[in-house]
Design a protein around this motif. Structure first.
Motif, PDB file in Angstrom:
ATOM      1  N   CYS A 153       0.789  -0.978   0.092  1.00 30.35           N
ATOM      2  CA  CYS A 153      -0.107   0.072   0.044  1.00 30.35           C
ATOM      3  C   CYS A 153       1.004   1.155  -0.031  1.00 30.35           C
ATOM      4  O   CYS A 153       0.314   2.418  -0.059  1.00 30.35           O
ATOM      5  CB  CYS A 153      -0.756  -0.031   1.370  1.00 30.35           C
ATOM      6  N   SER A 154       2.034   1.232   0.092  1.00 25.74           N
ATOM      7  CA  SER A 154       3.122   2.209   0.188  1.00 25.74           C
ATOM      8  C   SER A 154       3.126   2.984  -0.947  1.00 25.74           C
ATOM      9  O   SER A 154       2.891   2.673  -2.074  1.00 25.74           O
ATOM     10  CB  SER A 154       4.437   1.978   0.525  1.00 25.74           C
ATOM     11  N   ALA A 155       3.024   4.380  -0.822  1.00 18.06           N
ATOM     12  CA  ALA A 155       2.997   5.093  -1.954  1.00 18.06           C
ATOM     13  C   ALA A 155       4.518   5.093  -2.551  1.00 18.06           C
ATOM     14  O   ALA A 155       5.413   4.954  -1.966  1.00 18.06           O
ATOM     15  CB  ALA A 155       2.574   6.684  -1.564  1.00 18.06           C
ATOM     16  N   SER A 156       4.422   5.414  -3.840  1.00 16.98           N
ATOM     17  CA  SER A 156       5.890   5.474  -4.549  1.00 16.98           C
ATOM     18  C   SER A 156       6.584   6.836  -4.128  1.00 16.98           C
ATOM     19  O   SER A 156       6.125   8.008  -3.796  1.00 16.98           O
ATOM     20  CB  SER A 156       5.720   5.800  -6.053  1.00 16.98           C
ATOM     21  N   LYS A 157       7.814   6.497  -3.902  1.00 12.13           N
ATOM     22  CA  LYS A 157       8.804   7.539  -3.254  1.00 12.13           C
ATOM     23  C   LYS A 157       9.095   8.738  -4.229  1.00 12.13           C
ATOM     24  O   LYS A 157       9.479   8.392  -5.413  1.00 12.13           O
ATOM     25  CB  LYS A 157      10.203   7.052  -2.833  1.00 12.13           C
ATOM     26  N   PRO A 158       8.950   9.947  -4.021  1.00  8.93           N
ATOM     27  CA  PRO A 158       9.311  10.769  -5.013  1.00  8.93           C
ATOM     28  C   PRO A 158      10.444  11.253  -5.397  1.00  8.93           C
ATOM     29  O   PRO A 158      10.883  11.957  -6.419  1.00  8.93           O
ATOM     30  CB  PRO A 158       8.332  12.205  -4.359  1.00  8.93           C
ATOM     31  N   GLN A 159      11.445  10.846  -4.303  1.00 11.46           N
ATOM     32  CA  GLN A 159      12.916  11.361  -4.403  1.00 11.46           C
ATOM     33  C   GLN A 159      13.513  10.533  -5.677  1.00 11.46           C
ATOM     34  O   GLN A 159      13.195   9.523  -6.180  1.00 11.46           O
ATOM     35  CB  GLN A 159      13.590  11.082  -3.408  1.00 11.46           C
ATOM     36  N   LYS A 160      14.598  11.119  -6.437  1.00 17.51           N
ATOM     37  CA  LYS A 160      15.290  10.745  -7.454  1.00 17.51           C
ATOM     38  C   LYS A 160      16.297   9.410  -6.886  1.00 17.51           C
ATOM     39  O   LYS A 160      16.811   9.537  -5.969  1.00 17.51           O
ATOM     40  CB  LYS A 160      16.084  11.803  -8.252  1.00 17.51           C
ATOM     41  N   GLU A 161      16.386   8.542  -7.732  1.00 21.36           N
ATOM     42  CA  GLU A 161      17.192   7.546  -7.467  1.00 21.36           C
ATOM     43  C   GLU A 161      17.562   6.562  -8.510  1.00 21.36           C
ATOM     44  O   GLU A 161      16.997   6.717  -9.487  1.00 21.36           O
ATOM     45  CB  GLU A 161      16.571   6.540  -6.444  1.00 21.36           C
ATOM     46  N   SER A 162      18.677   6.138  -8.449  1.00 22.52           N
ATOM     47  CA  SER A 162      19.212   5.213  -9.721  1.00 22.52           C
ATOM     48  C   SER A 162      18.162   4.267 -10.087  1.00 22.52           C
ATOM     49  O   SER A 162      17.222   3.856  -9.311  1.00 22.52           O
ATOM     50  CB  SER A 162      20.571   4.473  -9.240  1.00 22.52           C
ATOM     51  N   GLN A 163      18.377   3.782 -11.344  1.00 24.78           N
ATOM     52  CA  GLN A 163      17.471   2.953 -11.734  1.00 24.78           C
ATOM     53  C   GLN A 163      17.638   1.534 -11.136  1.00 24.78           C
ATOM     54  O   GLN A 163      16.671   0.870 -10.748  1.00 24.78           O
ATOM     55  CB  GLN A 163      17.460   2.586 -13.306  1.00 24.78           C
ATOM     56  N   PHE A 164      18.783   1.168 -10.877  1.00 22.86           N
ATOM     57  CA  PHE A 164      19.154  -0.104 -10.381  1.00 22.86           C
ATOM     58  C   PHE A 164      18.769  -0.091  -8.840  1.00 22.86           C
ATOM     59  O   PHE A 164      18.120  -1.208  -8.395  1.00 22.86           O
ATOM     60  CB  PHE A 164      20.935  -0.362 -10.162  1.00 22.86           C
ATOM     61  N   LYS A 165      18.992   1.086  -8.323  1.00 20.93           N
ATOM     62  CA  LYS A 165      18.149   0.990  -6.972  1.00 20.93           C
ATOM     63  C   LYS A 165      16.824   0.865  -6.735  1.00 20.93           C
ATOM     64  O   LYS A 165      16.122   0.384  -6.173  1.00 20.93           O
ATOM     65  CB  LYS A 165      18.852   2.249  -6.047  1.00 20.93           C
ATOM     66  N   LYS A 166      16.178   1.634  -7.792  1.00 21.96           N
ATOM     67  CA  LYS A 166      14.457   1.435  -7.848  1.00 21.96           C
ATOM     68  C   LYS A 166      14.158   0.246  -8.078  1.00 21.96           C
ATOM     69  O   LYS A 166      13.157  -0.208  -7.460  1.00 21.96           O
ATOM     70  CB  LYS A 166      14.173   2.605  -8.761  1.00 21.96           C
ATOM     71  N   ALA A 167      14.979  -0.580  -9.021  1.00 26.11           N
ATOM     72  CA  ALA A 167      14.394  -1.869  -9.335  1.00 26.11           C
ATOM     73  C   ALA A 167      14.714  -2.749  -8.107  1.00 26.11           C
ATOM     74  O   ALA A 167      14.051  -3.601  -7.749  1.00 26.11           O
ATOM     75  CB  ALA A 167      15.334  -2.324 -10.746  1.00 26.11           C
ATOM     76  N   TYR A 168      15.869  -2.622  -7.598  1.00 31.06           N
ATOM     77  CA  TYR A 168      16.294  -3.516  -6.507  1.00 31.06           C
ATOM     78  C   TYR A 168      15.214  -3.267  -5.173  1.00 31.06           C
ATOM     79  O   TYR A 168      14.735  -4.205  -4.631  1.00 31.06           O
ATOM     80  CB  TYR A 168      17.748  -3.158  -5.915  1.00 31.06           C
ATOM     81  N   ASP A 169      14.817  -2.106  -4.943  1.00 28.40           N
ATOM     82  CA  ASP A 169      14.217  -1.726  -3.916  1.00 28.40           C
ATOM     83  C   ASP A 169      13.017  -2.167  -4.171  1.00 28.40           C
ATOM     84  O   ASP A 169      12.202  -2.932  -3.325  1.00 28.40           O
ATOM     85  CB  ASP A 169      13.942  -0.102  -3.624  1.00 28.40           C
ATOM     86  N   TYR A 170      12.178  -1.932  -5.221  1.00 31.84           N
ATOM     87  CA  TYR A 170      11.041  -2.724  -5.464  1.00 31.84           C
ATOM     88  C   TYR A 170      11.041  -4.279  -5.391  1.00 31.84           C
ATOM     89  O   TYR A 170       9.986  -4.753  -4.569  1.00 31.84           O
ATOM     90  CB  TYR A 170      10.443  -2.267  -6.833  1.00 31.84           C
ATOM     91  N   ALA A 171      11.978  -4.785  -5.931  1.00 32.57           N
ATOM     92  CA  ALA A 171      11.711  -6.236  -6.003  1.00 32.57           C
ATOM     93  C   ALA A 171      11.877  -6.819  -4.704  1.00 32.57           C
ATOM     94  O   ALA A 171      11.320  -7.698  -4.205  1.00 32.57           O
ATOM     95  CB  ALA A 171      12.987  -6.819  -7.014  1.00 32.57           C
ATOM     96  N   MET A 172      12.973  -6.039  -3.852  1.00 32.69           N
ATOM     97  CA  MET A 172      13.167  -6.847  -2.547  1.00 32.69           C
ATOM     98  C   MET A 172      12.102  -6.387  -1.448  1.00 32.69           C
ATOM     99  O   MET A 172      11.534  -7.210  -0.720  1.00 32.69           O
ATOM    100  CB  MET A 172      14.607  -6.412  -2.028  1.00 32.69           C
ATOM    101  N   PHE A 173      11.980  -4.906  -1.336  1.00 28.66           N
ATOM    102  CA  PHE A 173      11.414  -4.556  -0.174  1.00 28.66           C
ATOM    103  C   PHE A 173       9.828  -4.203  -0.395  1.00 28.66           C
ATOM    104  O   PHE A 173       9.009  -3.859   0.586  1.00 28.66           O
ATOM    105  CB  PHE A 173      12.048  -3.050   0.215  1.00 28.66           C
ATOM    106  N   GLU A 174       9.221  -4.527  -1.518  1.00 31.22           N
ATOM    107  CA  GLU A 174       7.922  -4.464  -1.648  1.00 31.22           C
ATOM    108  C   GLU A 174       7.345  -5.748  -2.262  1.00 31.22           C
ATOM    109  O   GLU A 174       6.356  -6.177  -1.682  1.00 31.22           O
ATOM    110  CB  GLU A 174       7.554  -3.341  -3.072  1.00 31.22           C
ATOM    111  N   VAL A 175       8.165  -6.499  -3.257  1.00 34.54           N
ATOM    112  CA  VAL A 175       7.630  -7.534  -3.617  1.00 34.54           C
ATOM    113  C   VAL A 175       8.010  -8.754  -2.743  1.00 34.54           C
ATOM    114  O   VAL A 175       7.116  -9.594  -1.989  1.00 34.54           O
ATOM    115  CB  VAL A 175       8.016  -8.110  -5.050  1.00 34.54           C
ATOM    116  N   PHE A 176       9.261  -9.043  -2.545  1.00 36.86           N
ATOM    117  CA  PHE A 176       9.692 -10.218  -1.870  1.00 36.86           C
ATOM    118  C   PHE A 176       9.533 -10.116  -0.335  1.00 36.86           C
ATOM    119  O   PHE A 176       9.199 -11.024   0.373  1.00 36.86           O
ATOM    120  CB  PHE A 176      11.324 -10.470  -2.111  1.00 36.86           C
ATOM    121  N   SER A 177       9.398  -8.774   0.231  1.00 39.65           N
ATOM    122  CA  SER A 177       8.980  -8.815   1.785  1.00 39.65           C
ATOM    123  C   SER A 177       7.584  -9.138   1.822  1.00 39.65           C
ATOM    124  O   SER A 177       7.116  -9.690   2.871  1.00 39.65           O
ATOM    125  CB  SER A 177       9.038  -7.296   2.383  1.00 39.65           C
ATOM    126  N   ASP A 178       6.805  -9.072   0.927  1.00 45.25           N
ATOM    127  CA  ASP A 178       5.321  -9.620   1.091  1.00 45.25           C
ATOM    128  C   ASP A 178       5.353 -11.060   0.712  1.00 45.25           C
ATOM    129  O   ASP A 178       4.510 -11.749   1.252  1.00 45.25           O
ATOM    130  CB  ASP A 178       4.482  -9.076  -0.041  1.00 45.25           C
TER     131      ASP A 178
END
Length: 343
Positions: A153-178
């Motif tokens: 349910c978390s909103a997307s983070k507005p701050q700028k970040e690298s493409q790699f970090k964006k993909a990693y954070d989503y895969a790990m902390f949003e998908v795999f954490s669930d």
């Protein structure tokens, strides 16, 4: 003591079989997230036309969302005017598949099972969406509290970040954490299933396939499993000699037919849509299970038993299993600690 050792050994062997492919799937999850956003999905499903059910099914197949995580997105689509046909088909294919579970299914069971899983999901979604009657008097507000965890349910983070970090954070902390807790419980159930089902029980199940098909749906009903955490349980079924069709039913249908999902569908769309939803999934899944058991060549689904006969695993498989278990236990312990502190 012997039971514990056998349990840990079987748990480890299952982890070796699936761990690497789960990690590979997560890599593709991150890549897809970079190019397919929720806004993009809403834009393309926000129209009501004769292709609504088809588009809803197609767009739902690659998305790595569990049956509970899809709730905020599906309800948001409905709130923004997406047709009931599109949202219903989207609601079926999204929890039944996902790029992570497709890759893991291919790696664990082989290409035929992966193809059948995707095709059955697509057909179920299209059929259900096509038979749903359109109306716009039941649009509900999106309920964030329905999510399995806060991350979906978390909103997307507005701050700028690298493409790699964006993909990693989503895969790990949003998908795999669930996925971590359902995956952990799925591995436990799969391990116990392998250890506790007697040989004569397997013979009975294979000799009475229609009864077994029904039992699989009844077992899946109270369980919450996502498309990827269903893999170890289906894997354990094949490991002890249960027919591939039975394993397929759990693999394909369990993520979308549990009580949680059925309750949400009823709440959002009503009893009529829920009936169409369940009938479509059950009919299509059983049809493909029958084809797997009686029509398709058995060698398509026998590669699993051959692959499990090897005595040693590669260092890549072992390393993948270790990383998978470390990350999974990290998120499980983190969620347990959070639940304990909230009490």
């Amino acid at each position: 003591m012997g039971f514990i050792i056998d349990f840990l050994q079987n748990f480890w062997e299952l982890s070796i079989m699936i761990g690497l492919y789960v990690l590979i799937g997560l890599i593709f999850v991150g890549i897809i997230h970079l190019y397919i956003s929720e806004d993009w999905i809403k834009k393309h499903l926000g129209e009501d036309n004769k292709y609504s059910a088809l588009k809803g099914a197609l767009y739902g197949i690659p998305l790595p969302l569990c049956s509970c995580g899809v709730i905020p997105l599906a309800t948001s689509l409905r709130q923004k005017g997406a047709s009931k046909k599109a949202v219903t088909s989207f609601y079926i294919t999204t929890p039944m598949t996902g790029v992570d579970s497709i890759i893991a299914t291919y790696g664990v069971f082989g290409l035929p099972m992966a193809i059948v899983r995707v095709v059955s999901s697509f057909i179920s979604g299209v059929i259900a969406g096509s038979f749903v009657k359109e109306s716009f008097d039941d649009i509900v507000k999106e309920e964030k509290k329905s999510c399995c965890s806060s991350s979906c349910c978390s909103a997307s983070k507005p701050q700028k970040e690298s493409q790699f970090k964006k993909a990693y954070d989503y895969a790990m902390f949003e998908v795999f954490s669930d996925l971590a807790k359902p995956m952990f419980y799925g591995l436990i159930l799969a391990t116990l299933f392998m250890m506790l089902i007697p040989n004569n029980g397997v013979e009975f199940l294979n000799d009475n396939l229609f009864i077994t098909y029904i039992l699989v749906f009844l077992v899946a009903l109270p369980l919450y499993v996502c498309s990827i955490s269903a893999i170890p349980i289906a894997l354990s079924m094949l490991a002890i000699g249960i027919s591939p069709g039975v394993a397929f039913i759990f693999l394909a249908a369990a993520p979308a037919t549990n009580i949680i999902t059925a309750g949400i569908i009823k709440k959002i769309f009503g009893k009529d849509v829920l009936s169409v939803y369940l009938i479509s999934i059950i009919t299509v899944t059983v049809s493909f299970a029958l084809m797997i058991d009686f029509v398709f060549p058995m060698e398509w689904f026998s590669s699993f038993s051959q692959s499990t006969e090897h005595e040693t695993e590669s260092i890549i498989d072992i390393s993948g299993a270790i990383i998978f278990l470390i990350v999974m236990f990290y998120f499980v312990v983190k969620q347990w600690s959070k639940s304990f502190n909230n009490k």
